[in-house]
Design a protein around this motif. Sequence first.
Motif: not given
Length: 185
Positions: A154-164, A126-128, A2-10, A101-102
Amino acid sequence: MKKLNIGLLGGTFDPPHFGHLYISTKAIKTIGLDCIWWVVAKQNPLKEQSSSMINRVNLAKGISKFSNKIHVIDIEKAVKKSYSYNTVVLLKQKFPHINFIWIMGSDNLTSIHKWYRWQEFCKIVPIAIFERSKLYKEIKCPFVSCFSSFYVRDPKLLLDGPPSWSIIRMKVNPISSSMIRLLTY
């Protein structure tokens, strides 16, 4: 595997505060992230000079200890210019096994079109977008016009990848680094 899903808060985190923690914990729950990496920027190219990078990183590490799913990374010294695009490209090269995910506040919508290579940036991650204020002026910005067809409810759809991109509505936390600086200087 499984790929990890990591948010980036810059951001400059000048100074870091509990609003950063609030948005991060909300992102983990709402999107379904494994964790969040706080990317402390050397300098925001659109803002005045920031305070000491070492102090900002250390303060961010202190606040991030309130959650075992938030980690402060010091990747910015590896990029020539402190641009979000450069940082994300470098992270995606170093960690191809991670979905990034940004994470950003809605106040950034009015200036994202001024970011370095902003359209390419929006296509590689992807950008949240977390509500920071009433969204009236933010909704009429170049970013929304250009990327409206990539909006996902649905924010969970951001996990499907960019652009979103997705806007996450929440109780607005009025605290900001700018406000803290005004009150302390």
